[in-house]
Design a protein around this motif. Structure first.
Motif, PDB file in Angstrom:
ATOM      1  N   LEU A   1      -4.455  16.038 -22.517  1.00 32.35           N
ATOM      2  CA  LEU A   1      -4.318  16.477 -21.133  1.00 32.35           C
ATOM      3  C   LEU A   1      -3.644  15.405 -20.275  1.00 32.35           C
ATOM      4  O   LEU A   1      -2.744  15.705 -19.479  1.00 32.35           O
ATOM      5  N   LEU A   2      -4.066  14.167 -20.441  1.00 31.33           N
ATOM      6  CA  LEU A   2      -3.461  13.084 -19.667  1.00 31.33           C
ATOM      7  C   LEU A   2      -1.975  12.945 -19.972  1.00 31.33           C
ATOM      8  O   LEU A   2      -1.167  12.715 -19.075  1.00 31.33           O
ATOM      9  N   GLU A   3      -1.632  13.086 -21.230  1.00 31.12           N
ATOM     10  CA  GLU A   3      -0.217  13.008 -21.615  1.00 31.12           C
ATOM     11  C   GLU A   3       0.580  14.133 -20.949  1.00 31.12           C
ATOM     12  O   GLU A   3       1.673  13.913 -20.419  1.00 31.12           O
ATOM     13  N   MET A   4       0.016  15.343 -20.967  1.00 33.59           N
ATOM     14  CA  MET A   4       0.688  16.493 -20.353  1.00 33.59           C
ATOM     15  C   MET A   4       0.873  16.288 -18.848  1.00 33.59           C
ATOM     16  O   MET A   4       1.946  16.554 -18.297  1.00 33.59           O
ATOM     17  N   ILE A   5      -0.160  15.768 -18.187  1.00 34.17           N
ATOM     18  CA  ILE A   5      -0.092  15.551 -16.739  1.00 34.17           C
ATOM     19  C   ILE A   5       0.928  14.474 -16.400  1.00 34.17           C
ATOM     20  O   ILE A   5       1.699  14.598 -15.446  1.00 34.17           O
ATOM     21  N   ASN A   6       0.950  13.398 -17.192  1.00 33.12           N
ATOM     22  CA  ASN A   6       1.913  12.325 -16.941  1.00 33.12           C
ATOM     23  C   ASN A   6       3.346  12.816 -17.087  1.00 33.12           C
ATOM     24  O   ASN A   6       4.214  12.474 -16.274  1.00 33.12           O
ATOM     25  N   TRP A   7       3.614  13.632 -18.090  1.00 28.99           N
ATOM     26  CA  TRP A   7       4.963  14.183 -18.249  1.00 28.99           C
ATOM     27  C   TRP A   7       5.291  15.145 -17.117  1.00 28.99           C
ATOM     28  O   TRP A   7       6.425  15.204 -16.637  1.00 28.99           O
TER      29      TRP A   7
END
Length: 272
Positions: free
Chosen positions: A193-199
């Motif tokens: 989720l964090l990776e998706m939000i950062n992108w």
């Protein structure tokens, strides 16, 4: 790493962020366009491509060896691209955050405010007071149920071409709260989720274009509209000092850490 490779902010057409669903046509189009129009391109996270799609890229040696073509492949885990003997491989070292910050400062980015403070000190109230001064605004909650499509639909609810809009991102998701047991499925879920939000934040605030990979629904942020973004930071631990909260947030959300202007809301802060 994308900023370090380019030395500037790439245009949306110069970058392809790979997903498991990435199709052959998408890969072929960016390769052909780079060769035809002589621009630098980057294909990010090639390791997320299916084995078949990675093999397809390796087979494009003739197209990629064109003198007018300059394509970078960025992997976050090992892919089979390193097996291509015609491809020059380079290990990415430590990223110079100061250099990346200088690249971002040189661009006309939207105004981004990082509003932080302890729970109960009035962060949400402070932001809502600012939203009332804008022609129109929207609040996007970023929690465990976040999806790119939901966020895009919220942004698309704002009037097209409206200047001076405000967007409130209320972030309640933080790695430090959940990432306690490396290797367990729940922690992997939050990491994803964090990776998706950062992108999402990179695409929206830096590139100015965000697209949901599953539906194709997109949103373009025009620089001249002069939008303002208020990022409400999560209160990760009641015992944390404010500066500790900000530090951990910047670790979890590096793009927001590089681009956002921190503002502390304390029990002494005038809220109106």
């Amino acid at each position: 790493k994308v900023l370090a490779i380019f030395g500037c902010i790439p245009k949306p057409f110069q970058m392809l962020h790979c997903q498991e669903s990435t199709k052959k046509d998408e890969l072929y189009n960016i390769l052909v366009s780079s060769a035809k129009f002589s621009f630098m391109a980057i294909i990010v996270e090639v390791n997320k491509l299916s084995h078949q799609m990675q093999e397809f890229l390796i087979q494009q040696s003739e197209l990629l060896s064109s003198k007018s073509s300059c394509v970078h492949f960025l992997e976050t885990e090992r892919s089979i691209m390193k097996d291509a003997n015609w491809l020059s491989c380079k290990q990415c070292g430590e990223i110079d955050k100061q250099h990346c910050r200088e690249i971002l400062v040189a661009q006309s980015l939207p105004k981004i405010h990082l509003v932080y403070g302890k729970s109960g000190n009035g962060k949400t109230h402070y932001i809502k007071e600012r939203l009332c001064c804008c022609p129109t605004s929207v609040t996007v909650t970023i929690n465990e149920g976040f999806t790119v499509l939901k966020a895009i639909e919220k942004l698309r609810s704002l009037p097209v071409g409206q200047k001076d809009c405000a967007v409130h991102f209320n972030i309640t998701l933080a790695r430090r709260i959940h990432m306690q047991n490396p290797g367990c499925n729940e922690d992997d879920h939050y990491g994803h989720l964090l990776e998706m939000i950062n992108w999402f934040m990179f695409d929206l605030l830096i590139l100015g274009y965000i697209e949901d990979p599953n539906s194709g629904v997109s949103f373009t942020l025009q620089q001249w509209l002069n939008w303002t973004f208020y990022i409400e930071l999560p209160c990760q631990c009641l015992s944390d000092e404010e500066n500790t909260m900000l530090h951990h947030f910047k670790e979890d959300y590096p793009i927001l850490g590089l681009t956002g202007l921190p503002f502390l809301v304390s029990d002494q802060t005038p809220l109106s």
